[in-house]
Design a protein around this motif. Structure first.
Motif, mmCIF file in Angstrom:
data_model
loop_
_atom_site.group_PDB
_atom_site.id
_atom_site.type_symbol
_atom_site.label_atom_id
_atom_site.label_comp_id
_atom_site.label_asym_id
_atom_site.label_seq_id
_atom_site.Cartn_x
_atom_site.Cartn_y
_atom_site.Cartn_z
ATOM 1 N N LEU A 165 -37.742 -7.869 -29.052
ATOM 2 C CA LEU A 165 -38.523 -9.360 -28.972
ATOM 3 C C LEU A 165 -37.314 -10.024 -29.032
ATOM 4 C CD1 LEU A 165 -41.026 -10.654 -29.610
ATOM 5 C CD2 LEU A 165 -40.650 -10.633 -32.019
ATOM 6 N N ILE A 166 -37.629 -11.230 -28.370
ATOM 7 C CA ILE A 166 -36.763 -12.605 -28.651
ATOM 8 C C ILE A 166 -37.951 -13.375 -29.172
ATOM 9 C CG2 ILE A 166 -35.492 -14.147 -27.467
ATOM 10 C CD1 ILE A 166 -34.245 -11.466 -27.415
ATOM 11 N N GLU A 167 -37.520 -13.651 -30.458
ATOM 12 C CA GLU A 167 -38.599 -14.604 -30.971
ATOM 13 C C GLU A 167 -38.321 -16.164 -30.769
ATOM 14 O OE1 GLU A 167 -38.495 -14.427 -35.548
ATOM 15 O OE2 GLU A 167 -38.065 -12.482 -35.528
ATOM 16 N N GLY A 224 -42.970 -14.473 -29.380
ATOM 17 C CA GLY A 224 -42.062 -14.726 -28.483
ATOM 18 C C GLY A 224 -41.966 -14.276 -27.172
ATOM 19 N N TYR A 225 -40.992 -13.438 -26.988
ATOM 20 C CA TYR A 225 -40.972 -12.814 -25.469
ATOM 21 C C TYR A 225 -40.390 -11.431 -25.876
ATOM 22 C CZ TYR A 225 -40.868 -17.509 -23.527
ATOM 23 O OH TYR A 225 -41.536 -18.605 -23.066
ATOM 24 N N LEU A 226 -41.600 -10.577 -25.461
ATOM 25 C CA LEU A 226 -41.461 -8.991 -25.733
ATOM 26 C C LEU A 226 -40.954 -8.258 -24.426
ATOM 27 C CD1 LEU A 226 -41.892 -6.607 -27.666
ATOM 28 C CD2 LEU A 226 -44.189 -6.479 -26.887
ATOM 29 N N ILE A 227 -40.006 -7.408 -24.521
ATOM 30 C CA ILE A 227 -39.547 -6.455 -23.606
ATOM 31 C C ILE A 227 -39.907 -4.940 -23.925
ATOM 32 C CG2 ILE A 227 -37.566 -5.665 -22.333
ATOM 33 C CD1 ILE A 227 -36.322 -8.406 -23.084
ATOM 34 N N VAL A 228 -40.481 -4.058 -23.215
ATOM 35 C CA VAL A 228 -40.623 -2.852 -23.825
ATOM 36 C C VAL A 228 -39.746 -2.048 -22.768
ATOM 37 C CG1 VAL A 228 -42.601 -3.300 -24.867
ATOM 38 C CG2 VAL A 228 -42.664 -2.624 -22.602
ATOM 39 N N LYS A 229 -39.252 -0.843 -23.249
ATOM 40 C CA LYS A 229 -38.850 0.358 -22.286
ATOM 41 C C LYS A 229 -39.698 1.604 -22.721
ATOM 42 C CE LYS A 229 -35.007 3.035 -20.725
ATOM 43 N NZ LYS A 229 -33.632 3.335 -20.761
ATOM 44 N N PRO A 273 -39.950 -9.834 -19.542
ATOM 45 C CA PRO A 273 -40.585 -10.361 -21.007
ATOM 46 C C PRO A 273 -42.030 -10.696 -20.885
ATOM 47 C CG PRO A 273 -39.162 -11.815 -20.076
ATOM 48 C CD PRO A 273 -39.014 -10.648 -19.205
ATOM 49 N N TYR A 274 -42.910 -10.285 -22.063
ATOM 50 C CA TYR A 274 -44.118 -10.613 -21.881
ATOM 51 C C TYR A 274 -44.410 -11.585 -23.242
ATOM 52 C CZ TYR A 274 -44.786 -5.991 -19.714
ATOM 53 O OH TYR A 274 -44.622 -4.936 -19.176
#
Length: 317
Positions: A180-182, A258-263, A252-253
């Motif tokens: 997460l990028i807050e 903020g912006y969430l990245i998932v793997k 990113p979602y």
């Protein structure tokens, strides 16, 4: 605590009416149940409960529909209160005591008793109307509290679990690694938000490229480093995540954090949640069903015994 929060709302309503000089006569009657009057003030208060939060001033809102719903809610509540008073005095006493406690809290929020009486008078209501309103507002919650106090045996809970295993199936789920990028839009300006978005996009591309060190740039706390994502999971864009395959990186979602990245680390088949983990939820579901059935039954009984007359705004209905 719940009723203190509720009384703050009614206090705000009283204050708004006073300062807006919206004076409603005590004689403005909306309905009569078994000879007892339901005043405009009470229905207006119920209106605060049935209109969705933040929708009071929406032009497209069907205000008549919500007003009719508020009338129905107030009438149903008063009908049950009077039924309890006649047939279940101990339960009625709890409703009455709670209403009076709330009114006492409201009184204490005024500088003096004179100010309190003045506010009531300027709004065309009496203390009795205020107490009536709070009896009606809280009767459903009191009944629910009584139902939820009842114990359900472990045998009954286990039997419910065994007969409804499908309800407690997780469905297939993903194991994901989170980054997460807050970025809180309430605190950052549009330019800063755009910068955060670009930062998230850069990190996502590096994750896709296999950079293991880049994970240290992720903010911690809002999401666990690894998590299970089910189709009913909150705070995840589940539809988008479930379109990924194992090894894919999504995002990113943008969300409230903020912006969430998932793997996606792994995909797991559906499993049934163990009884011990779901026992308290089963009990809550069963009590909720008991409450709904009981409330429906008691409302029918109360209406069967009641004499109800409803008026419209012009007392012509």
């Amino acid at each position: 605590m719940k009723y203190i929060l509720s009384c703050v709302k009614i206090l705000v309503f009283i204050t708004v009416l006073v300062h807006s000089n919206l004076l409603f006569a005590q004689e403005k009657i909306i309905a009569i149940v078994n000879g007892e009057k339901i005043h405009f003030f009470e229905v207006k208060t119920f209106l605060n409960k049935v209109i969705p939060i933040g929708k009071f001033h929406v032009q497209s809102l069907n205000k008549k529909e919500f007003w009719d719903e508020a009338i129905e809610s107030a009438v149903n509540a008063r009908t049950i209160v009077l039924y309890l008073k006649k047939n279940k005095p101990k339960l009625y006493e709890k409703v009455d005591n709670k209403a009076k406690e709330i009114v006492d809290v409201i009184k204490k929020r005024f500088k003096s008793n004179e100010d309190y009486i003045k506010a009531l008078n300027e709004n065309g209501i009496s203390e009795n109307i205020l107490i009536d309103t709070y009896r009606d507002l809280n009767v459903k919650e009191i009944i629910k509290e009584e139902i939820f106090k009842e114990k359900i045996s472990d045998d009954i809970l286990k039997n419910y679990y065994d007969n409804n295993l499908g309800m407690f199936s997780t469905g297939s789920f993903y194991i994901v690694k989170n980054c997460l990028i807050e970025a809180d839009a309430r605190e950052l300006n549009p330019k800063q938000m755009e910068e955060k978005k670009k930062e998230a996009e850069k990190i996502a591309s590096l994750i896709k490229a296999g950079d293991k060190n880049i994970w240290s740039k992720c903010d911690k706390g809002k999401y666990p480093e690894e998590d299970r994502v089910y189709k009913f999971s909150k705070n995840y864009p589940v539809d988008k995540i479930f379109s990924l395959k194992v090894g894919d990186v999504g995002g990113p979602y943008k969300n409230i954090y903020g912006y969430l990245i998932v793997k996606v680390i792994d995909e797991k088949p559906s499993e049934v949640v163990p009884y011990k983990e779901i026992k308290s939820e089963i009990e809550r579901l069963m009590k909720q069903r008991r409450f709904k059935d009981y409330y429906k039954e008691i409302l029918k009984r109360a209406k069967d015994e009641a004499t109800i007359k409803i008026f419209d705004n012009n007392n012509s209905r």
